[in-house]
Write an enzyme that holds these catalytic residues in place. Sequence first.
Site, PDB file in Angstrom:
ATOM      1  N   LYS A 184       0.799  -1.226   0.000  1.00 36.24           N
ATOM      2  CA  LYS A 184       0.000   0.000   0.000  1.00 36.24           C
ATOM      3  C   LYS A 184       0.837   1.284   0.000  1.00 36.24           C
ATOM      4  O   LYS A 184       0.377   2.322  -0.446  1.00 36.24           O
ATOM      5  CB  LYS A 184      -0.953   0.014   1.204  1.00 36.24           C
ATOM      6  CG  LYS A 184      -2.113  -0.969   1.058  1.00 36.24           C
ATOM      7  CD  LYS A 184      -3.061  -0.837   2.232  1.00 36.24           C
ATOM      8  CE  LYS A 184      -4.269  -1.713   2.044  1.00 36.24           C
ATOM      9  NZ  LYS A 184      -5.312  -1.434   3.033  1.00 36.24           N
ATOM     10  N   ASN A 199      -4.838   2.202  -1.657  1.00 39.12           N
ATOM     11  CA  ASN A 199      -5.401   0.855  -1.877  1.00 39.12           C
ATOM     12  C   ASN A 199      -6.087   0.709  -3.229  1.00 39.12           C
ATOM     13  O   ASN A 199      -6.633  -0.344  -3.532  1.00 39.12           O
ATOM     14  CB  ASN A 199      -6.367   0.464  -0.738  1.00 39.12           C
ATOM     15  CG  ASN A 199      -7.722   1.136  -0.879  1.00 39.12           C
ATOM     16  OD1 ASN A 199      -7.860   2.140  -1.572  1.00 39.12           O
ATOM     17  ND2 ASN A 199      -8.728   0.589  -0.219  1.00 39.12           N
ATOM     18  N   ASP A 227     -10.616   3.265   1.798  1.00 37.32           N
ATOM     19  CA  ASP A 227     -10.890   2.754   3.148  1.00 37.32           C
ATOM     20  C   ASP A 227     -11.758   3.721   3.963  1.00 37.32           C
ATOM     21  O   ASP A 227     -12.633   3.288   4.719  1.00 37.32           O
ATOM     22  CB  ASP A 227      -9.582   2.489   3.911  1.00 37.32           C
ATOM     23  CG  ASP A 227      -9.018   1.108   3.596  1.00 37.32           C
ATOM     24  OD1 ASP A 227      -9.772   0.272   3.057  1.00 37.32           O
ATOM     25  OD2 ASP A 227      -7.829   0.873   3.871  1.00 37.32           O
ATOM     26  N   ALA A 237      -3.593   1.499  16.375  1.00 33.88           N
ATOM     27  CA  ALA A 237      -2.862   2.611  15.768  1.00 33.88           C
ATOM     28  C   ALA A 237      -2.118   2.148  14.517  1.00 33.88           C
ATOM     29  O   ALA A 237      -1.128   2.748  14.119  1.00 33.88           O
ATOM     30  CB  ALA A 237      -1.886   3.209  16.786  1.00 33.88           C
TER      31      ALA A 237
HETATM   32  P1  NAP Z   1      -1.481  -3.226  11.501  1.00 35.64           P
HETATM   33  O1  NAP Z   1      -1.149  -1.999  10.736  1.00 35.64           O
HETATM   34  O2  NAP Z   1      -0.526  -4.354  11.544  1.00 35.64           O
HETATM   35  O3  NAP Z   1      -1.815  -2.776  13.023  1.00 35.64           O
HETATM   36  C1  NAP Z   1      -2.171  -3.729  13.974  1.00 35.64           C
HETATM   37  C2  NAP Z   1      -2.767  -3.029  15.186  1.00 35.64           C
HETATM   38  O4  NAP Z   1      -3.358  -4.027  16.014  1.00 35.64           O
HETATM   39  C3  NAP Z   1      -1.735  -2.302  16.042  1.00 35.64           C
HETATM   40  O5  NAP Z   1      -2.344  -1.185  16.616  1.00 35.64           O
HETATM   41  C4  NAP Z   1      -1.418  -3.366  17.106  1.00 35.64           C
HETATM   42  O6  NAP Z   1      -0.947  -2.832  18.302  1.00 35.64           O
HETATM   43  C5  NAP Z   1      -2.778  -3.945  17.326  1.00 35.64           C
HETATM   44  N1  NAP Z   1      -2.796  -5.298  17.878  1.00 35.64           N
HETATM   45  C6  NAP Z   1      -2.445  -6.442  17.265  1.00 35.64           C
HETATM   46  N2  NAP Z   1      -2.668  -7.495  18.075  1.00 35.64           N
HETATM   47  C7  NAP Z   1      -3.183  -6.997  19.229  1.00 35.64           C
HETATM   48  C8  NAP Z   1      -3.616  -7.576  20.450  1.00 35.64           C
HETATM   49  N3  NAP Z   1      -3.570  -8.901  20.612  1.00 35.64           N
HETATM   50  N4  NAP Z   1      -4.104  -6.778  21.409  1.00 35.64           N
HETATM   51  C9  NAP Z   1      -4.154  -5.456  21.212  1.00 35.64           C
HETATM   52  N5  NAP Z   1      -3.750  -4.834  20.104  1.00 35.64           N
HETATM   53  C10 NAP Z   1      -3.269  -5.593  19.112  1.00 35.64           C
HETATM   54  O7  NAP Z   1      -2.865  -3.862  10.995  1.00 35.64           O
HETATM   55  P2  NAP Z   1      -4.103  -3.110  10.309  1.00 35.64           P
HETATM   56  O8  NAP Z   1      -3.924  -3.089   8.830  1.00 35.64           O
HETATM   57  O9  NAP Z   1      -4.353  -1.831  10.984  1.00 35.64           O
HETATM   58  O10 NAP Z   1      -5.292  -4.156  10.604  1.00 35.64           O
HETATM   59  C11 NAP Z   1      -5.847  -4.300  11.895  1.00 35.64           C
HETATM   60  C12 NAP Z   1      -7.131  -5.114  11.771  1.00 35.64           C
HETATM   61  O11 NAP Z   1      -8.099  -4.390  11.019  1.00 35.64           O
HETATM   62  C13 NAP Z   1      -6.928  -6.445  11.034  1.00 35.64           C
HETATM   63  O12 NAP Z   1      -7.755  -7.412  11.632  1.00 35.64           O
HETATM   64  C14 NAP Z   1      -7.429  -6.139   9.637  1.00 35.64           C
HETATM   65  O13 NAP Z   1      -7.905  -7.300   8.973  1.00 35.64           O
HETATM   66  C15 NAP Z   1      -8.562  -5.180   9.937  1.00 35.64           C
HETATM   67  N6  NAP Z   1      -8.859  -4.293   8.789  1.00 35.64           N
HETATM   68  C16 NAP Z   1     -10.091  -4.429   8.243  1.00 35.64           C
HETATM   69  C17 NAP Z   1     -10.458  -3.606   7.187  1.00 35.64           C
HETATM   70  C18 NAP Z   1     -11.823  -3.772   6.598  1.00 35.64           C
HETATM   71  O14 NAP Z   1     -12.064  -3.354   5.463  1.00 35.64           O
HETATM   72  N7  NAP Z   1     -12.739  -4.361   7.338  1.00 35.64           N
HETATM   73  C19 NAP Z   1      -9.564  -2.632   6.692  1.00 35.64           C
HETATM   74  C20 NAP Z   1      -8.288  -2.511   7.311  1.00 35.64           C
HETATM   75  C21 NAP Z   1      -7.959  -3.344   8.376  1.00 35.64           C
HETATM   76  P3  NAP Z   1       0.631  -2.517  18.537  1.00 35.64           P
HETATM   77  O15 NAP Z   1       0.877  -1.209  17.879  1.00 35.64           O
HETATM   78  O16 NAP Z   1       0.772  -2.472  20.006  1.00 35.64           O
HETATM   79  O17 NAP Z   1       1.381  -3.649  17.902  1.00 35.64           O
END
Ligand code: NAP
Length: 500
Positions: free
Chosen positions: A292, A313, A329, A356
């Site tokens: 991305k 995206n 998004d 975050a």
């Molecule tokens: P990312 O950039 O890797 O960020 C992951 C985030 O989750 C960070 O804030 C991380 O905290 C936190 N995290 C991970 N495991 C955790 C836990 N066990 N307890 C508490 N915090 C935790 O990932 P992302 O792209 O933002 O995606 C996050 C989620 O959103 C995923 O499940 C993804 O599939 C979903 N998502 C969905 C859509 C949609 O269209 N529905 C779009 C985007 C994302 P730290 O900073 O402390 O590591």
Amino acid sequence: MAEWKSRICLCLTGLTLEDDLRLLESGRGFADLAELRADFLDPAELPHLASFPKRAGLPVILAIRRRRDGGLWNGQEVERRGLFSRALSGGYAYVDLEEDLEDPSLAEAVKRAGTRVIRSGRDIAGVPERLAERVRSLARKPGEIPKLAVMPASTRELPALVDAYQQLGGEEKILIGTGEFGLFSRILATKLRSFLTYCFVAGGKQAAPGQLDPRLLVELYRFRKQDRETFVCGVIGNPIAHSRSPELHNRGYEALGLNGVYIPFLVDDVPAFFELAEMLDLRGFSVTMPHKRAVMNHLDERDNSLERIGACNTVVRRRHGGWYGTNTDAEGFLTPLEAQAPGLVRPETRATVIGAGGGARSVVYALCSRGIRPLILNRTPDKARALAEAFSCESGGLDDEGISRMRKNADLIVQATGAGMEPDPEADPLPGYRFSGSEVVYDLVYQPLMTVFLQRAKQAGCRIVSGLAMLFSQGAAQFKHFTGLEFPREALDPQNLIVK
Ligand code: NAP
């Protein structure tokens, strides 16, 4: 004259001819012809090879692949040639012979039976240089169909593969890129003018990596409807096999009767993919992890939101050339929220975003664009602070203090961490928070559909929004960028937003 179309060939890899007939039945209606891989058969079946074409009831290719060519045959070569000669009297439409196989009595049997020869080579160590010449050189006699399967090891090798298709144009040939990098060549066999594309059905063994089920090829990738004019879109990522986007876009094309196809591309090199996209004349493509940010270096024009969100995206071909990048998004996040909680998206709303990462950043951007400055809480508070500073918001950690601040910012709670996502669906990012029932709770996780966090919110009486709704609505926004048309909602099952 009917337009030329490629054919679907079902590979039969059963242990017995009866097994092969069963495999054929499950693919019948989708396949135009079948390839009997006699090297997979139990030796006791081999005397009966001649009986197979009549029982199959559609044109059959006979192949007895040697071990050194990736098959299972490890018997004597003289025996293999004898098998070919005797079997051909059964009416095989085609016989697959390797490039080094020259045998006058077999040639005589081929002639007598009126069988066409597919002359095959196999280059598993990537895409060879001068590929078009290599393909042309395979046919030993006029009328033979040259066939080459190459296994690209990287996106970097794909422009050379497409260049070969372009050089060979309408010349009769079978040219396949195997493996996940080559998948597009199987789906676009008509556009790329490969005589056929190989498939396998569940229950059979995949004769080569990357083969698809023929039902998927026909029903999802609309193989029969494709022609030379079909427009191509896709999604790039690494990994990419799990992506739901092909379902959404292809079902949309089907519902609107558009002559398009949407393909998953495994990509390990973004600049090489842009070269490929030009060669395939892609109309646009979706971008998922981890590309991305990298695609942003290759855009000729960009939406203002890209810098703020820090990720692109959606890439769309501009009318006069070059690529335009945007991010759907934020729109994908807001659309279901406005539908399910009308009136909530207004500056007075007090909101908390948990997380975050990239998803949280899009959500914070979307909320700020509507005048809502959410509290941002994250497991690693420094990351929450950095995101909050970029958008002039407040931040904190996922601790008691964070929870008590969250209670005052709880008209809307957005869960944007990976907690609760498969393969750890029991995880809850904030087990200490008790819902009052008045919050609107939005979880970005879409696998599973109902996270533990969302279940707790629902039980407390909250209105909830699932991540799948966001996923599909950002996809619907991409659909509009690629086609200029609204996504047809009737292509979705409204109960659970699963694509029909
Ligand atoms: P990312 O950039 O890797 O960020 C992951 C985030 O989750 C960070 O804030 C991380 O905290 C936190 N995290 C991970 N495991 C955790 C836990 N066990 N307890 C508490 N915090 C935790 O990932 P992302 O792209 O933002 O995606 C996050 C989620 O959103 C995923 O499940 C993804 O599939 C979903 N998502 C969905 C859509 C949609 O269209 N529905 C779009 C985007 C994302 P730290 O900073 O402390 O590591």
